[in-house]
Motif scaffolding. Structure first.
Motif, PDB file in Angstrom:
ATOM      1  N   THR A 245       0.832  -1.198   0.000  1.00  0.00           N
ATOM      2  CA  THR A 245       0.000   0.000   0.000  1.00  0.00           C
ATOM      3  C   THR A 245       0.869   1.252   0.000  1.00  0.00           C
ATOM      4  O   THR A 245       2.082   1.190   0.223  1.00  0.00           O
ATOM      5  CB  THR A 245      -0.921   0.014   1.232  1.00  0.00           C
ATOM      6  OG1 THR A 245      -0.113  -0.032   2.414  1.00  0.00           O
ATOM      7  CG2 THR A 245      -1.866  -1.180   1.217  1.00  0.00           C
ATOM      8  N   SER A 246       0.237   2.385  -0.228  1.00  0.00           N
ATOM      9  CA  SER A 246       0.946   3.665  -0.198  1.00  0.00           C
ATOM     10  C   SER A 246       0.956   4.274   1.197  1.00  0.00           C
ATOM     11  O   SER A 246       1.808   5.107   1.508  1.00  0.00           O
ATOM     12  CB  SER A 246       0.286   4.654  -1.168  1.00  0.00           C
ATOM     13  OG  SER A 246       0.243   4.144  -2.472  1.00  0.00           O
ATOM     14  N   LEU A 247      -0.003   3.855   2.029  1.00  0.00           N
ATOM     15  CA  LEU A 247      -0.145   4.404   3.375  1.00  0.00           C
ATOM     16  C   LEU A 247      -0.066   3.296   4.413  1.00  0.00           C
ATOM     17  O   LEU A 247      -0.403   2.140   4.134  1.00  0.00           O
ATOM     18  CB  LEU A 247      -1.483   5.128   3.520  1.00  0.00           C
ATOM     19  CG  LEU A 247      -1.746   6.301   2.570  1.00  0.00           C
ATOM     20  CD1 LEU A 247      -3.170   6.781   2.724  1.00  0.00           C
ATOM     21  CD2 LEU A 247      -0.766   7.422   2.828  1.00  0.00           C
ATOM     22  N   ASP A 248       0.371   3.655   5.609  1.00  0.00           N
ATOM     23  CA  ASP A 248       0.375   2.703   6.718  1.00  0.00           C
ATOM     24  C   ASP A 248      -1.052   2.362   7.125  1.00  0.00           C
ATOM     25  O   ASP A 248      -1.984   3.168   6.958  1.00  0.00           O
ATOM     26  CB  ASP A 248       1.106   3.295   7.923  1.00  0.00           C
ATOM     27  CG  ASP A 248       2.585   3.542   7.653  1.00  0.00           C
ATOM     28  OD1 ASP A 248       3.102   2.971   6.671  1.00  0.00           O
ATOM     29  OD2 ASP A 248       3.208   4.303   8.415  1.00  0.00           O
ATOM     30  N   ASP A 249      -1.224   1.172   7.680  1.00  0.00           N
ATOM     31  CA  ASP A 249      -2.529   0.751   8.180  1.00  0.00           C
ATOM     32  C   ASP A 249      -2.911   1.593   9.398  1.00  0.00           C
ATOM     33  O   ASP A 249      -2.138   1.668  10.367  1.00  0.00           O
ATOM     34  CB  ASP A 249      -2.466  -0.727   8.570  1.00  0.00           C
ATOM     35  CG  ASP A 249      -3.776  -1.229   9.149  1.00  0.00           C
ATOM     36  OD1 ASP A 249      -4.835  -0.726   8.727  1.00  0.00           O
ATOM     37  OD2 ASP A 249      -3.735  -2.114  10.028  1.00  0.00           O
ATOM     38  N   PRO A 250      -4.075   2.244   9.389  1.00  0.00           N
ATOM     39  CA  PRO A 250      -4.464   3.073  10.540  1.00  0.00           C
ATOM     40  C   PRO A 250      -4.676   2.261  11.812  1.00  0.00           C
ATOM     41  O   PRO A 250      -4.686   2.825  12.907  1.00  0.00           O
ATOM     42  CB  PRO A 250      -5.761   3.735  10.067  1.00  0.00           C
ATOM     43  CG  PRO A 250      -6.277   2.865   8.980  1.00  0.00           C
ATOM     44  CD  PRO A 250      -5.073   2.299   8.310  1.00  0.00           C
ATOM     45  N   PHE A 251      -4.820   0.932  11.690  1.00  0.00           N
ATOM     46  CA  PHE A 251      -4.992   0.087  12.868  1.00  0.00           C
ATOM     47  C   PHE A 251      -3.661  -0.487  13.351  1.00  0.00           C
ATOM     48  O   PHE A 251      -3.625  -1.254  14.312  1.00  0.00           O
ATOM     49  CB  PHE A 251      -5.968  -1.052  12.562  1.00  0.00           C
ATOM     50  CG  PHE A 251      -7.313  -0.565  12.106  1.00  0.00           C
ATOM     51  CD1 PHE A 251      -8.220  -0.022  13.009  1.00  0.00           C
ATOM     52  CD2 PHE A 251      -7.663  -0.614  10.766  1.00  0.00           C
ATOM     53  CE1 PHE A 251      -9.455   0.436  12.579  1.00  0.00           C
ATOM     54  CE2 PHE A 251      -8.891  -0.157  10.334  1.00  0.00           C
ATOM     55  CZ  PHE A 251      -9.798   0.377  11.240  1.00  0.00           C
ATOM     56  N   GLY A 252      -2.569  -0.146  12.661  1.00  0.00           N
ATOM     57  CA  GLY A 252      -1.250  -0.546  13.108  1.00  0.00           C
ATOM     58  C   GLY A 252      -0.847  -1.960  12.761  1.00  0.00           C
ATOM     59  O   GLY A 252       0.175  -2.460  13.246  1.00  0.00           O
ATOM     60  N   LYS A 253      -1.601  -2.640  11.898  1.00  0.00           N
ATOM     61  CA  LYS A 253      -1.268  -4.027  11.564  1.00  0.00           C
ATOM     62  C   LYS A 253      -0.080  -4.127  10.616  1.00  0.00           C
ATOM     63  O   LYS A 253       0.643  -5.121  10.627  1.00  0.00           O
ATOM     64  CB  LYS A 253      -2.479  -4.724  10.936  1.00  0.00           C
ATOM     65  CG  LYS A 253      -3.605  -5.008  11.905  1.00  0.00           C
ATOM     66  CD  LYS A 253      -4.687  -5.838  11.223  1.00  0.00           C
ATOM     67  CE  LYS A 253      -5.782  -6.232  12.198  1.00  0.00           C
ATOM     68  NZ  LYS A 253      -6.821  -7.069  11.546  1.00  0.00           N
ATOM     69  N   PHE A 254       0.104  -3.142   9.769  1.00  0.00           N
ATOM     70  CA  PHE A 254       1.189  -3.191   8.796  1.00  0.00           C
ATOM     71  C   PHE A 254       1.574  -1.776   8.400  1.00  0.00           C
ATOM     72  O   PHE A 254       0.838  -0.812   8.650  1.00  0.00           O
ATOM     73  CB  PHE A 254       0.787  -3.992   7.553  1.00  0.00           C
ATOM     74  CG  PHE A 254      -0.422  -3.459   6.837  1.00  0.00           C
ATOM     75  CD1 PHE A 254      -0.323  -2.411   5.922  1.00  0.00           C
ATOM     76  CD2 PHE A 254      -1.680  -4.001   7.076  1.00  0.00           C
ATOM     77  CE1 PHE A 254      -1.436  -1.916   5.266  1.00  0.00           C
ATOM     78  CE2 PHE A 254      -2.802  -3.513   6.421  1.00  0.00           C
ATOM     79  CZ  PHE A 254      -2.681  -2.472   5.518  1.00  0.00           C
ATOM     80  N   SER A 255       2.738  -1.673   7.766  1.00  0.00           N
ATOM     81  CA  SER A 255       3.198  -0.385   7.254  1.00  0.00           C
ATOM     82  C   SER A 255       3.175  -0.420   5.732  1.00  0.00           C
ATOM     83  O   SER A 255       3.001  -1.478   5.118  1.00  0.00           O
ATOM     84  CB  SER A 255       4.622  -0.092   7.739  1.00  0.00           C
ATOM     85  OG  SER A 255       5.566  -0.840   6.976  1.00  0.00           O
ATOM     86  N   ALA A 256       3.402   0.735   5.133  1.00  0.00           N
ATOM     87  CA  ALA A 256       3.436   0.814   3.672  1.00  0.00           C
ATOM     88  C   ALA A 256       4.679   0.149   3.097  1.00  0.00           C
ATOM     89  O   ALA A 256       4.786  -0.002   1.879  1.00  0.00           O
ATOM     90  CB  ALA A 256       3.377   2.272   3.222  1.00  0.00           C
TER      91      ALA A 256
END
Length: 657
Positions: A112-123
């Motif tokens: 993805t281009s953005l980090d997960d807002p729930f903190g599960k993964f980063s971009a």
């Protein structure tokens, strides 16, 4: 590209929780199969102006997965459905990389281009649609990178079954396993690799940069630096050539190869002599494979440029299940032609790429058309197909549907078992397509294997042999013997269908033309008598010519005569070989086109004692690069470069020691 917009993402998430649209909820039954021949994402959102996606919403985001044919394959929410908390509307996190692994199971690798807002993964993490994840730290561990440096392009390498086993094991892994070297173990166990690019430059322990334009391997080496990905006339690579163009997307064949076909896009454009944008699809070491405007044309956006962020293209034949063309012009893989394996309506020149760039060919090997008889072959299942044909249309013409366009007609002579002692295999049978190119599949298979000919196999049978030069006594060929065509395989298995890709092919059946040919003394201006009085004491002569061919390959000279008769040949001098004899030639013959130019010197002393006061003959032969085959209605033979297709001109001149 990484977009540090987490605050905006969280705001959109809260808004999405208040109003859950059908798109926001994600759809497990998304039609990933729409992307069987290619998939990409854009750098900008846009509105479709024609057609309708599967969910009815014409808004296309930079996180959606698109097909070059104008079909939506997956919303960003569909890709992320296994990472999103139940009952919560997912945010659109963009799509930076994609690698489709299995259409039936909707299995793909992506970032993805953005980090997960729930903190599960980063971009920077590598995600899989089944919910598996490889952290960025594991991907870059061998390069000594200790921070999340992002992930911009990805391609898995290996056999299909091994890759799927690898992904399954990734899904089962615990987060703490990655810090214990699990990735190295899995790469070795399943004999796979992960090629990728990062989003920033890292200076390693040897003070050498790892660029975000380099193609890296998770095993810890650089697959292709930015300087190799781009042609030598582009100033790519640091520090020697001056610029890091970045690597925004990559796609290639899965089978490891010393010369992989790598397609990619860059982060920045180039406005030099070889122009390209950061939205064009480029071929390693060569240049533009597909322009951004062609990639997005089927979507009819109101802008002609939308950039390119993620890319997956079919660069090799899929697993052989349905009938499929695999080879063109004899034993040359369809994937080795420019446009030889593209989606319906995809672009290409139809020229055979005679190998990728390497140390000896920094600008890429010469490109070749095909001519005379063109064998077309591929996979045909033993059962299930009633009939088949190789259909074609002129490149640029619209595709109108199956059983609509012309088909290649082919007639064969068949070996059959004779009904008399000692029952030999005799060339007594025949097999032909109908006027539209349809061939009965059972008869074709039975004749090829010998099952219907008394055990006499006919192994020379191909799906079709195209008489592109209109040779008399054979089936008719195309209207334009020098045209650019698109081919594909159609088959009837109860309903008429076709392979999901097509194959560009450029024809050339015109021989080179020699417009002028002359010889002078060493001063380059004094003409030489055709025969008669010879200039005494002159042994160096200059040769000039003017010749042309759309696909010029090379020339050679031969001087003959003397007492006793002798001869000396100079060449072949192929336009790409870099020697002084080809300085004034290029891909289309002598240059500037239409001018008589100096080719090389000939030295009469090369004839040894035979150089006497005499009249000599000087021959000039010019050949083109067309790949040609002969055909006797039984087998085809490669006759590329044979002297039957050389242009020849000769002159006589007098010389004396």
């Amino acid at each position: 590209m990484r977009k540090m917009l987490l605050l905006i993402t969280l705001s959109l998430l809260v808004l999405g929780m208040l109003v859950l649209s059908p798109v926001a909820l994600g759809q497990r039954a998304y039609p990933l199969e729409n992307c069987r021949t290619g998939a990409f994402s854009t750098e900008e959102d846009f509105m479709m102006t024609r057609g309708e996606p599967y969910d009815g919403n014409p808004y296309i985001s930079d996180g959606d997965l698109l097909s070059p044919s104008g079909q939506l394959c997956a919303r960003n929410a569909d890709l992320l459905v296994n990472f999103n908390p139940a009952g919560v509307a997912p945010a659109d996190l963009g799509l930076d990389a994609i690698d489709i692994l299995n259409f039936e199971d909707r299995l793909a690798a992506f970032s993805t281009s953005l980090d997960d807002p729930f903190g599960k993964f980063s971009a920077g993490d590598l995600l899989f649609t089944d919910g598996g994840m490889i952290p960025n730290s594991a991907l870059v561990a061998h390069f000594g990178i200790k921070h999340d440096i992002g992930l911009d392009a990805v391609q898995l390498i290996g056999e299909r079954e091994n890759i799927e086993g690898f992904v399954k094991r990734v899904h089962e892994a615990n987060p703490e396993d990655w810090d214990q070297g699990l990735l190295d173990q899995l790469l070795d166990v399943f004999d796979v690799d992960i090629w990728f690019s990062i989003e920033g430059t890292y200076w390693g322990v040897e003070n050498k940069p790892i660029l975000d334009g380099d193609l890296l391997s998770a095993r810890g080496f650089i697959v292709a630096p930015n300087s190799v990905l781009l042609p030598s006339d582009v100033p790519a690579g640091l520090p020697a050539r001056g610029v890091d163009f970045g690597l925004d997307a990559v796609t290639s064949g899965r089978r490891p190869s010393d010369n992989p076909m790598i397609l990619f896009s860059t982060e920045i454009l180039y406005r030099g002599e070889r122009r390209f944008t950061d939205g064009d699809v480029l071929l390693m070491g060569d240049g533009i494979k597909m322009r951004n405007e062609d990639l997005i044309a089927a979507w009819h956006p109101r802008a002609d440029f939308l950039g390119l962020d993620a890319l997956w293209l079919l660069t090799e034949p899929p697993p052989l299940e349905d009938p499929f063309i695999t080879h063109l012009c004899g034993d040359r893989s369809a994937g080795d032609f420019d446009g030889g394996l593209v989606g319906i309506g995809g672009a290409g020149t139809g020229l055979y790429r005679n190998g990728p760039p390497d140390a000896a060919w920094p600008d890429g090997r010469p490109r070749q058309p095909c001519g005379r008889f063109v064998p077309v072959d591929g996979f045909m299942p033993d059962t299930g197909v009633v009939r088949f044909r190789v259909a074609y249309r002129k490149a640029g013409d619209p595709y109108l549907g199956v059983d609509t366009h012309d088909g290649i007609q082919t007639s064969w002579r068949i070996y059959q078992r004779a009904p008399f002692w000692p029952f030999p295999c005799t060339l007594s049978g025949s097999l032909s397509t109908d006027a539209k190119g349809w061939m009965d599949a059972a008869t074709y298979q039975g004749y090829k294997t010998g099952a219907l000919t008394g055990g006499c196999p006919n192994t020379g049978l191909k799906l079709a042999v195209w008489n592109t030069d209109g040779v008399p006594g054979f089936d008719p060929g195309p209207a334009d013997p020098n045209g650019h065509y698109v081919l594909w395989l159609e088959f009837d298995d109860g309903a008429i269908d076709r392979e999901p890709v097509e194959h560009h092919l450029q024809l050339d059946n015109t021989l080179p033309k020699i417009n002028d040919f002359k010889v002078t003394l060493a001063d380059g201006t004094t003409p030489v008598n055709a025969c008669g009085e010879a200039p005494n004491g002159e042994h160096i002569f200059k040769v000039y010519a003017d010749f042309y061919d759309d696909y010029h390959w090379g020339y050679k000279l031969r001087v003959r005569g003397g007492d006793p008769p002798a001869g000396k040949t100079y060449g072949w001098h192929n336009y790409y070989d870099g020697t002084p004899a080809v300085v004034n030639t290029d891909r289309t013959g002598t240059t500037p086109t239409g001018n008589t130019v100096f080719l090389r010197n000939i030295d009469m002393n090369d004839l040894g004692a035979s150089f006497t006061d005499c009249c000599y003959v000087l021959d000039l032969w010019v050949r083109d690069g067309a790949i040609r085959h002969s055909f006797n209605k039984r087998v085809t033979n490669d006759v590329t470069g044979a002297n039957g297709w050389w242009a020849n001109r000769f002159l006589t001149f007098a010389a004396a020691p």
